[in-house]
Design an enzyme around this catalytic site. Structure first.
Site, short mmCIF file in Angstrom:
data_model
loop_
_atom_site.label_atom_id
_atom_site.label_comp_id
_atom_site.label_asym_id
_atom_site.label_seq_id
_atom_site.Cartn_x
_atom_site.Cartn_y
_atom_site.Cartn_z
N SER A 65 0.83 -1.20 0.00
CA SER A 65 0.00 0.00 0.00
C SER A 65 0.87 1.26 0.00
O SER A 65 1.96 1.27 0.57
CB SER A 65 -0.88 -0.01 1.25
OG SER A 65 -1.42 1.26 1.51
N TYR B 52 -2.51 5.79 -4.56
CA TYR B 52 -3.65 6.71 -4.60
C TYR B 52 -3.26 7.86 -5.54
O TYR B 52 -2.08 8.06 -5.82
CB TYR B 52 -3.93 7.26 -3.20
CG TYR B 52 -4.51 6.23 -2.25
CD1 TYR B 52 -5.83 5.83 -2.36
CD2 TYR B 52 -3.74 5.67 -1.24
CE1 TYR B 52 -6.37 4.90 -1.49
CE2 TYR B 52 -4.26 4.75 -0.36
CZ TYR B 52 -5.59 4.36 -0.49
OH TYR B 52 -6.12 3.44 0.38
N THR C 249 -5.98 2.87 -6.67
CA THR C 249 -7.23 2.83 -5.89
C THR C 249 -7.96 4.15 -6.07
O THR C 249 -7.40 5.22 -5.85
CB THR C 249 -6.93 2.60 -4.40
OG1 THR C 249 -6.25 1.34 -4.28
CG2 THR C 249 -8.20 2.55 -3.57
N LYS D 156 -8.52 -0.19 -9.09
CA LYS D 156 -9.19 -0.85 -7.94
C LYS D 156 -10.28 0.07 -7.40
O LYS D 156 -10.01 1.23 -7.07
CB LYS D 156 -8.16 -1.14 -6.85
CG LYS D 156 -8.72 -1.70 -5.56
CD LYS D 156 -7.58 -2.13 -4.64
CE LYS D 156 -8.07 -2.78 -3.37
NZ LYS D 156 -8.45 -1.81 -2.33
N HIS E 41 -13.75 -1.50 -1.38
CA HIS E 41 -12.81 -1.27 -0.28
C HIS E 41 -13.24 -2.06 0.97
O HIS E 41 -13.10 -1.61 2.10
CB HIS E 41 -12.74 0.24 0.05
CG HIS E 41 -11.36 0.73 0.40
ND1 HIS E 41 -10.53 1.34 -0.49
CD2 HIS E 41 -10.67 0.70 1.57
CE1 HIS E 41 -9.39 1.68 0.10
NE2 HIS E 41 -9.45 1.29 1.36
C1 FMN Z 1 -7.15 -2.82 7.57
C2 FMN Z 1 -7.37 -2.52 6.12
C3 FMN Z 1 -6.55 -1.60 5.48
C4 FMN Z 1 -6.73 -1.32 4.11
N1 FMN Z 1 -5.88 -0.46 3.48
C5 FMN Z 1 -5.99 -0.27 2.13
C6 FMN Z 1 -5.05 0.53 1.43
O1 FMN Z 1 -4.11 1.09 1.99
N2 FMN Z 1 -5.24 0.66 0.09
C7 FMN Z 1 -6.26 0.06 -0.59
O2 FMN Z 1 -6.36 0.21 -1.81
N3 FMN Z 1 -7.15 -0.72 0.05
C8 FMN Z 1 -7.04 -0.91 1.39
N4 FMN Z 1 -7.92 -1.73 2.04
C9 FMN Z 1 -8.96 -2.44 1.25
C10 FMN Z 1 -8.44 -3.81 0.80
O3 FMN Z 1 -7.41 -3.69 -0.13
C11 FMN Z 1 -9.56 -4.64 0.16
O4 FMN Z 1 -10.14 -3.91 -0.90
C12 FMN Z 1 -10.65 -5.04 1.14
O5 FMN Z 1 -10.12 -5.32 2.41
C13 FMN Z 1 -11.39 -6.27 0.62
O6 FMN Z 1 -12.43 -6.65 1.48
P1 FMN Z 1 -12.27 -7.82 2.56
O7 FMN Z 1 -11.43 -7.27 3.66
O8 FMN Z 1 -13.66 -8.10 2.98
O9 FMN Z 1 -11.59 -8.98 1.89
C14 FMN Z 1 -7.77 -1.98 3.40
C15 FMN Z 1 -8.59 -2.90 4.06
C16 FMN Z 1 -8.39 -3.18 5.40
C17 FMN Z 1 -9.28 -4.20 6.08
#
Ligand code: FMN
Length: 385
Positions: A111, A134, A160, A257, A281
């Protein structure tokens, strides 16, 4: 749940994680936006589909390899971008997930908001890595990240687009969580209840921002300056022109994404993206959207057979991955399914989570009569009426 061994599925890992990290951190991971309707729907959406097994197929050997964003992968799922991993695993932060992914021969996505730098993450393990970015307001900073990601050997860029402002995560407001964690009146007791975590966090510089060393250093007492500096990083007026420019600048496999409709998937294709990641997300941004799994068929019909479709959101079982592929996706990416392991046991916890999903996916393939990933298709799935 007492230890990793006693966790026999991904939900068990969440129960163990609840005992290992402070409650505000647990809620930060597990929570969603507003009423968490989308968060819940993401997982429930998979129940709208049934797997149709094919009888009497030779499944004496099965082959789970495929390609994602130009990279060979041992399994049709990989680790999605999750920022601030130092909150869940102060000792190793993102390195834990990257190393675990490498052991399984699957890609890891770093990330933008990693606690460790993209270079450290790239150097810590051999398997292919993607860099999630981002749209940043400062063009020089954006170009610098782009260059650094190329130089560090990242194979694909993931843009994203669903985080122009943060989602309304009410669990965080209630728990008093700040990012990075600070000792607020509300959260202090919760952190003290997890002394091992607190000690590791204090010793590990867990609040550092790996990719932005110029951001103000945060003390546990005050994260306000940091939050303000971060919010200034985002470009608020981004459009498809920005996406096109970034695709041209990267010149390699590029995924967008946060796509949530067939029409936007088509725009992504026209803009030159190699893949769309159907994602809300993990229900952390806009509440009330469909579950990504519910969009796969219509997006595949719109973009045709060539463009890669990756699904994320609510994946907790190997059968979920199978259903996504049968509906037309090329791969799935894992958020909480792996983060639960990270919180529950660091690198060993992520390995445990990946092992559970691998075993479940392989068993599903055998029972459904598929000996290779490319055999999984529409004949293996039906929608529940
Ligand atoms: C703790 C956490 C931090 C996340 N940080 C980012 C991030 O920095 N960038 C991003 O594109 N998505 C981020 N996401 C979204 C994840 O990449 C992903 O799209 C999402 O967790 C998918 O859903 P799920 O947790 O139900 O599998 C984050 C999700 C979680 C749970």
């Amino acid at each position: 749940m007492r230890n990793l061994k006693s966790c026999i599925n991904i939900d068990d890992l969440a129960r163990l994680a609840a005992k290992k990290v402070p409650a505000p951190v647990y809620d930060y991971v597990e929570g969603g936006a507003d009423d968490e309707v989308t968060l819940i729907r993401n997982s429930q959406g998979f129940q709208s589909y049934q797997i149709v097994p094919k009888a009497l197929q030779d499944v004496s050997t099965i082959q789970t390899r495929t390609r994602i964003l130009g990279c060979q992968t041992a399994l049709p799922f990989y680790i999605s971008a999750t920022g601030f991993s130092g909150m869940m695993c102060p000792k190793d932060a993102e390195l834990a997930g990257a190393r675990a992914a490498s052991r399984f021969g699957i890609p890891y996505t770093a990330s933008t908001f990693s606690n460790r730098s993209l270079e450290q993450i790239s150097n810590c393990a051999a398997s292919d890595k993607f860099f999630q970015v981002y749209v940043l307001d400062d063009e020089n900073l954006a170009l610098d990240l782009n260059l650094r990601a190329k130089q560090a050997g990242y194979k694909a860029m993931v843009l994203t687009i669903d985080t122009i402002v943060g989602g309304n995560r009410e669990r965080d407001a209630r728990s008093g969580l700040t990012i990075p964690p600070s000792l607020t009146l509300k959260s202090t007791l919760q952190y003290m209840l997890r002394p091992k975590w607190l000690m590791q966090y204090l010793l590990s510089d867990g609040a550092s921002m790996g990719n932005f060393p110029h951001l103000p250093k945060v003390s546990l007492g005050d994260s306000q300056a940091f939050v303000e500096a971060m919010s200034k990083l985002f470009k608020k007026d981004l459009t498809w022109n920005d996406a096109r420019r970034m695709i041209n600048e990267w010149q390699g496999p590029f995924a967008i994404k946060g796509i949530m409709s067939a029409s936007d998937a088509l725009k992504a294709k026209e803009a030159g993206a190699s893949a769309v990641i159907l994602s809300n997300h993990g229900g952390r941004q806009l509440d009330g959207t469909p579950a990504p799994i519910e969009l796969v068929e219509e997006v595949r019909a719109a973009v045709g057979p060539e463009m890669e479709i990756i699904v994320d959101g609510g994946i907790r079982r190997g059968t979920d991955v199978f259903k996504a592929l049968a509906l037309g996706a090329n791969a799935c990416s894992l958020g909480r399914a792996y983060v639960r392991g990270l919180s529950a046991g660091g690198e060993a916890g992520v390995i445990h989570a990946l092992n559970l999903l691998k075993t479940e996916f392989e068993r599903c393939m055998i029972l459904a009569g598929c000996s290779s990933v490319d055999q999984i298709g529409p004949e293996h799935i039906r929608k529940v009426c």
